[in-house]
Design a protein around this motif. Structure first.
Motif, short mmCIF file in Angstrom:
data_model
loop_
_atom_site.label_atom_id
_atom_site.label_comp_id
_atom_site.label_asym_id
_atom_site.label_seq_id
_atom_site.Cartn_x
_atom_site.Cartn_y
_atom_site.Cartn_z
N HIS A 166 0.83 -1.20 0.00
CA HIS A 166 0.00 0.00 0.00
C HIS A 166 0.87 1.25 0.00
CE1 HIS A 166 -1.84 3.26 2.46
NE2 HIS A 166 -2.81 3.11 1.58
N ARG A 226 0.82 4.38 -2.63
CA ARG A 226 0.26 5.64 -2.14
C ARG A 226 1.32 6.75 -2.19
NH1 ARG A 226 -4.36 7.48 1.90
NH2 ARG A 226 -3.50 9.49 2.47
N ARG A 244 -12.72 -4.71 7.23
CA ARG A 244 -11.34 -5.11 7.44
C ARG A 244 -11.37 -6.60 7.78
NH1 ARG A 244 -10.49 -0.65 5.43
NH2 ARG A 244 -9.16 0.97 6.35
N HIS A 286 -5.13 4.39 5.38
CA HIS A 286 -5.96 4.52 4.17
C HIS A 286 -6.79 5.81 4.17
CE1 HIS A 286 -5.19 0.58 2.41
NE2 HIS A 286 -5.18 0.11 3.65
N CYS A 307 -8.56 9.06 3.45
CA CYS A 307 -8.81 9.53 2.08
C CYS A 307 -7.71 10.42 1.53
CB CYS A 307 -10.14 10.30 2.06
SG CYS A 307 -10.55 10.85 0.40
C1 HEM Z 1 -16.71 13.68 0.17
C2 HEM Z 1 -15.96 12.95 -0.56
C3 HEM Z 1 -15.17 11.76 -0.11
C4 HEM Z 1 -15.37 10.90 0.95
C5 HEM Z 1 -16.49 10.94 1.99
C6 HEM Z 1 -14.29 9.93 0.92
C7 HEM Z 1 -14.14 8.89 1.84
C8 HEM Z 1 -13.08 8.03 1.87
C9 HEM Z 1 -12.85 7.02 2.90
C10 HEM Z 1 -13.76 6.76 4.09
C11 HEM Z 1 -11.70 6.37 2.60
C12 HEM Z 1 -11.04 5.27 3.42
C13 HEM Z 1 -11.39 3.87 2.95
C14 HEM Z 1 -10.72 2.78 3.79
O1 HEM Z 1 -10.14 3.06 4.85
O2 HEM Z 1 -10.79 1.60 3.38
C15 HEM Z 1 -11.21 6.94 1.35
C16 HEM Z 1 -10.07 6.52 0.70
C17 HEM Z 1 -9.67 7.02 -0.52
N1 HEM Z 1 -10.20 8.11 -1.20
FE1 HEM Z 1 -11.76 9.22 -0.62
N2 HEM Z 1 -13.49 10.19 -0.16
C18 HEM Z 1 -13.97 11.31 -0.80
C19 HEM Z 1 -13.44 11.92 -1.91
C20 HEM Z 1 -12.35 11.49 -2.61
C21 HEM Z 1 -11.80 12.14 -3.77
C22 HEM Z 1 -12.33 13.42 -4.42
C23 HEM Z 1 -10.76 11.39 -4.19
C24 HEM Z 1 -9.94 11.74 -5.40
C25 HEM Z 1 -8.84 11.48 -5.70
C26 HEM Z 1 -10.62 10.26 -3.26
C27 HEM Z 1 -9.67 9.26 -3.31
C28 HEM Z 1 -9.48 8.29 -2.35
C29 HEM Z 1 -8.43 7.28 -2.43
C30 HEM Z 1 -7.41 7.13 -3.54
C31 HEM Z 1 -8.55 6.48 -1.28
C32 HEM Z 1 -7.69 5.28 -0.89
C33 HEM Z 1 -6.60 5.73 0.03
C34 HEM Z 1 -5.72 4.61 0.53
O3 HEM Z 1 -6.10 3.44 0.48
O4 HEM Z 1 -4.60 4.92 0.97
N3 HEM Z 1 -11.60 10.37 -2.32
N4 HEM Z 1 -12.05 7.95 0.94
#
Ligand code: HEM
Length: 397
Positions: free
Chosen positions: A96, A100, A286, A342, A344
């Motif tokens: 990861h 990342r 998880r 992880h 966001c």
């Molecule tokens: C209001 C909008 C958003 C919410 C509520 C949100 C929520 C989340 C949450 C809860 C996770 C964690 C998932 C986990 O732990 O398994 C996550 C991961 C992620 N989000 Fe968002 N997200 C939003 C917008 C965005 C946007 C705009 C992007 C654009 C690039 C994005 C890209 C990602 C990515 C790439 C991950 C994975 C990160 C990792 O695994 O290290 N998200 N998001």
């Protein structure tokens, strides 16, 4: 018990059964529809603890997983799903971290700050086209979806003209009870499309995030496709649902809406509060790779653990009057973007889009209101990201 899913307490609130679980047993045993036993975690401290502990794995290639819904791209099955190259949301460190790390630079607060003007322009253009329509209109289709979609396409270097293809396909992954075959077909269509796109960028890179990644020879084409898929998908479905459901929630709280209209400087706090209150990315899972004790319960190795971010964000032990929407609240520590490794990656971008989106909408449409009774709004209880399927709104012309 099985997991309560119906929004019986109202469109913005956790199912009553989930709130009850949080009060009585924030780490509770759970039986999945296939009979497999696991856990559901609903308390704020407990959810935070799970997400901070990498012994709760995000991998889907170990298992069996036994979830009634699944992360993007993953078939529902009692068998472990294969690891998808590049899909780092489903990986643990160090795999990861390796992927990342390649993206951190593109999503820094400074980079996102520099984007603010461009996001504001995109919002304004969408508001212009909205103003040209004859109400009632569906705000999801005409505003909440196009804004984040245009922004992420521009950032990644994905032609917006191709949106019909990837939006229709990505929707298929979010349907909880989707047929496996339909999912596989949608997934194949997406990976074929993105494969061609990133191969083109590797040969002839441009000025966008996918081109920057494609220049990096350490990443295979399969990994590039996985990353592109994750960013494109996470980049528009999430924010779109927050904008639509957030507007719905504000229209149902007219006093707070009026305050925000009169004092847009309150918007950053309001956005944080809407994120907390609505937590559209709610249930995800998880997998315990060893026995772990949380809140006096022993989660045994091999258990699937579902966390509810919505329940955690409504925990009265963490937030006063937790079930109330209060745009004056400083919702610091809200977990709508998750927690731990992880957390966001796109959160700054999402905040910028939401602030600009709500600000513009309130300014340009002072008489905005619902065009149908509240109970006619179709809620996305059938989808893995919550929100509304449509939001029919109207205004005085
Ligand atoms: C209001 C909008 C958003 C919410 C509520 C949100 C929520 C989340 C949450 C809860 C996770 C964690 C998932 C986990 O732990 O398994 C996550 C991961 C992620 N989000 Fe968002 N997200 C939003 C917008 C965005 C946007 C705009 C992007 C654009 C690039 C994005 C890209 C990602 C990515 C790439 C991950 C994975 C990160 C990792 O695994 O290290 N998200 N998001």
């Amino acid at each position: 018990m099985s997991l309560p899913m119906n929004r019986d307490a109202g469109p913005f609130d956790p199912p009553r059964g989930i709130s009850r679980l949080r009060e009585t047993r924030p780490v509770s045993p759970l039986v999945f529809p296939d009979g497999h036993e696991g856990w559901v975690v609903t308390g704020y401290d407990e959810v935070r603890q799970v997400l901070a502990d990498v012994r709760f794995s995000s991998r889907q290639d170990i298992g069996p997983i036994h979830v009634p819904w699944e992360a993007p791209g993953m078939p529902v099955s009692n068998e472990p799903s294969p690891q998808v190259p590049g899909l780092f949301i489903s990986m643990d460190p160090p795999d990861h971290s390796r992927l990342r790390r390649k993206l951190i630079g593109a999503f820094t607060v400074r980079r996102m700050k520099a984007l603010e003007e461009r996001v504001a322009e995109i919002v304004e253009q969408q508001l212009d086209s909205l103003a040209n329509l004859t109400p009632p209109v569906d705000l999801v289709r005409e505003f909440a979806t196009p804004v984040p979609s245009l922004v992420i396409c521009e950032l990644l270097g994905v032609p917006y003209a191709d949106r019909e293809t990837f939006q229709a396909n990505s929707t298929q992954f979010l349907v909880k009870d989707q047929e496996l075959e339909t999912k596989i077909a949608a997934y194949t269509a997406m990976t074929t499309y993105l494969g061609e796109l990133v191969t083109g960028k590797r040969a002839e890179p441009g000025e966008d995030i996918l081109s920057d990644l494609a220049r990096d020879e350490e990443l295979s084409v399969e990994e590039l496709v996985g990353i592109a898929f994750l960013l494109l998908f996470a980049g528009h479905e999430t924010t779109a649902n927050m904008v639509a459901l957030g507007t719905f929630a504000l229209l149902e709280h007219p006093d707070q809406l009026a305050e925000l209209r009169a004092a847009p400087e309150l918007l950053p706090d309001a956005v944080e509060e809407l994120l907390r209150h609505l937590s559209v990315v709610d249930l995800f899972f998880r997998y315990a790779v060893e026995d772990i004790e949380i809140a006096g319960e022993t989660i045994t190795e091999g258990s699937t653990v579902v966390v509810s971010l919505l329940a955690a964000n409504r925990d009265p032990r963490r937030f006063d009057d937790a079930d109330e929407l209060d745009v004056h609240r400083k919702a610091r520590g809200q977990m709508a973007f998750g927690h731990g490794v992880h957390q966001c990656l796109g959160q700054q971008l999402a905040r910028i889009e939401m602030r600009a989106g709500f600000e513009g909408l309130l300014r340009r449409f002072p008489s905005l209101r619902m065009a149908v009774p509240v109970d006619e709004v179709r809620l996305r209880t059938d989808m893995t990201i919550y929100g509304v399927h449509e939001l029919p709104v109207t205004w005085d012309r």
